[in-house]
Design a protein around this motif. Sequence first.
Motif, mmCIF file in Angstrom:
data_model
loop_
_atom_site.group_PDB
_atom_site.id
_atom_site.type_symbol
_atom_site.label_atom_id
_atom_site.label_comp_id
_atom_site.label_asym_id
_atom_site.label_seq_id
_atom_site.Cartn_x
_atom_site.Cartn_y
_atom_site.Cartn_z
ATOM 1 N N ARG A 125 0.814 -1.223 0.000
ATOM 2 C CA ARG A 125 0.000 0.000 0.000
ATOM 3 C C ARG A 125 0.845 1.270 0.000
ATOM 4 O O ARG A 125 0.309 2.368 0.126
ATOM 5 C CB ARG A 125 -0.928 -0.005 1.213
ATOM 6 N N GLY A 126 2.169 1.115 -0.077
ATOM 7 C CA GLY A 126 3.064 2.270 -0.098
ATOM 8 C C GLY A 126 3.049 3.039 1.217
ATOM 9 O O GLY A 126 3.212 4.252 1.235
ATOM 10 N N MET A 127 2.875 2.327 2.315
ATOM 11 C CA MET A 127 2.728 2.933 3.629
ATOM 12 C C MET A 127 4.012 2.724 4.432
ATOM 13 O O MET A 127 4.634 1.671 4.370
ATOM 14 C CB MET A 127 1.552 2.226 4.327
ATOM 15 N N THR A 128 4.412 3.742 5.194
ATOM 16 C CA THR A 128 5.578 3.613 6.062
ATOM 17 C C THR A 128 5.151 3.039 7.414
ATOM 18 O O THR A 128 3.966 3.033 7.762
ATOM 19 C CB THR A 128 6.251 4.981 6.309
ATOM 20 N N GLN A 129 6.144 2.604 8.177
ATOM 21 C CA GLN A 129 5.861 2.136 9.534
ATOM 22 C C GLN A 129 5.262 3.268 10.369
ATOM 23 O O GLN A 129 4.345 3.048 11.159
ATOM 24 C CB GLN A 129 7.141 1.619 10.202
ATOM 25 N N GLU A 130 5.781 4.458 10.175
ATOM 26 C CA GLU A 130 5.271 5.609 10.924
ATOM 27 C C GLU A 130 3.805 5.887 10.581
ATOM 28 O O GLU A 130 2.989 6.130 11.483
ATOM 29 C CB GLU A 130 6.118 6.848 10.628
ATOM 30 N N GLN A 131 3.455 5.825 9.313
ATOM 31 C CA GLN A 131 2.064 6.050 8.913
ATOM 32 C C GLN A 131 1.136 4.995 9.514
ATOM 33 O O GLN A 131 0.063 5.329 10.029
ATOM 34 C CB GLN A 131 1.936 6.046 7.387
ATOM 35 N N LEU A 132 1.548 3.735 9.471
ATOM 36 C CA LEU A 132 0.730 2.678 10.063
ATOM 37 C C LEU A 132 0.594 2.899 11.560
ATOM 38 O O LEU A 132 -0.504 2.778 12.117
ATOM 39 C CB LEU A 132 1.326 1.303 9.768
ATOM 40 N N GLY A 133 1.688 3.240 12.213
ATOM 41 C CA GLY A 133 1.649 3.511 13.646
ATOM 42 C C GLY A 133 0.665 4.612 13.996
ATOM 43 O O GLY A 133 -0.109 4.491 14.952
ATOM 44 N N GLU A 134 0.678 5.687 13.219
ATOM 45 C CA GLU A 134 -0.259 6.795 13.458
ATOM 46 C C GLU A 134 -1.705 6.335 13.288
ATOM 47 O O GLU A 134 -2.584 6.737 14.051
ATOM 48 C CB GLU A 134 0.033 7.958 12.514
ATOM 49 N N MET A 135 -1.944 5.482 12.316
ATOM 50 C CA MET A 135 -3.306 5.013 12.047
ATOM 51 C C MET A 135 -3.855 4.132 13.162
ATOM 52 O O MET A 135 -5.063 4.086 13.376
ATOM 53 C CB MET A 135 -3.362 4.265 10.713
ATOM 54 N N VAL A 136 -2.969 3.427 13.866
ATOM 55 C CA VAL A 136 -3.428 2.515 14.909
ATOM 56 C C VAL A 136 -3.065 3.005 16.313
ATOM 57 O O VAL A 136 -3.296 2.294 17.293
ATOM 58 C CB VAL A 136 -2.910 1.072 14.680
ATOM 59 N N GLY A 137 -2.503 4.189 16.404
ATOM 60 C CA GLY A 137 -2.224 4.782 17.708
ATOM 61 C C GLY A 137 -1.018 4.227 18.433
ATOM 62 O O GLY A 137 -1.013 4.096 19.656
ATOM 63 N N THR A 138 0.030 3.909 17.673
ATOM 64 C CA THR A 138 1.259 3.435 18.292
ATOM 65 C C THR A 138 2.456 4.029 17.550
ATOM 66 O O THR A 138 2.287 4.759 16.582
ATOM 67 C CB THR A 138 1.303 1.880 18.327
ATOM 68 N N SER A 139 3.645 3.728 18.000
ATOM 69 C CA SER A 139 4.850 4.314 17.412
ATOM 70 C C SER A 139 5.384 3.503 16.243
ATOM 71 O O SER A 139 5.059 2.326 16.076
ATOM 72 C CB SER A 139 5.948 4.403 18.488
ATOM 73 N N ARG A 140 6.264 4.141 15.469
ATOM 74 C CA ARG A 140 6.961 3.450 14.386
ATOM 75 C C ARG A 140 7.805 2.323 14.959
ATOM 76 O O ARG A 140 7.884 1.235 14.393
ATOM 77 C CB ARG A 140 7.865 4.448 13.627
ATOM 78 N N GLN A 141 8.402 2.575 16.137
ATOM 79 C CA GLN A 141 9.243 1.563 16.769
ATOM 80 C C GLN A 141 8.428 0.317 17.137
ATOM 81 O O GLN A 141 8.911 -0.807 16.982
ATOM 82 C CB GLN A 141 9.924 2.133 18.016
ATOM 83 N N ALA A 142 7.207 0.525 17.606
ATOM 84 C CA ALA A 142 6.344 -0.614 17.956
ATOM 85 C C ALA A 142 5.986 -1.407 16.705
ATOM 86 O O ALA A 142 6.008 -2.650 16.724
ATOM 87 C CB ALA A 142 5.085 -0.134 18.665
ATOM 88 N N ILE A 143 5.679 -0.707 15.615
ATOM 89 C CA ILE A 143 5.355 -1.402 14.354
ATOM 90 C C ILE A 143 6.563 -2.200 13.893
ATOM 91 O O ILE A 143 6.440 -3.363 13.499
ATOM 92 C CB ILE A 143 4.889 -0.408 13.267
ATOM 93 N N ASN A 144 7.755 -1.604 13.984
ATOM 94 C CA ASN A 144 8.972 -2.317 13.590
ATOM 95 C C ASN A 144 9.173 -3.565 14.450
ATOM 96 O O ASN A 144 9.509 -4.635 13.928
ATOM 97 C CB ASN A 144 10.182 -1.393 13.704
#
Length: 86
Positions: free
Chosen positions: A12-31
């Motif tokens: 979907r061309g989405m970054t970890q940071e963008q996904l984190g923002e969408m679900v209310g968590t950090s980029r580090q948590a997504i990673n």
Amino acid sequence: MKNRIKELRERRGMTQEQLGEMVGTSRQAINAIETEKFEPSIWLAYDISRVFGCSIEEVFLFGESARKSRSESSRRENNGGQKHTD
């Protein structure tokens, strides 16, 4: 727990940071979730699956995990190999 987050996110061309923002968590948590260093709560797993329009089972692969195997073997050792019945 294995997952397909990176695959679905990149599709979907989405970054970890963008996904984190969408679900209310950090980029580090997504990673950490993507790299299987952290297992999300059921609520976070649900939110992630909703972002991708998938079921939780399509995003997270619930096979036998090393963590589960360790906890089961520990229980067996503590119970002397006996199953606990009430």
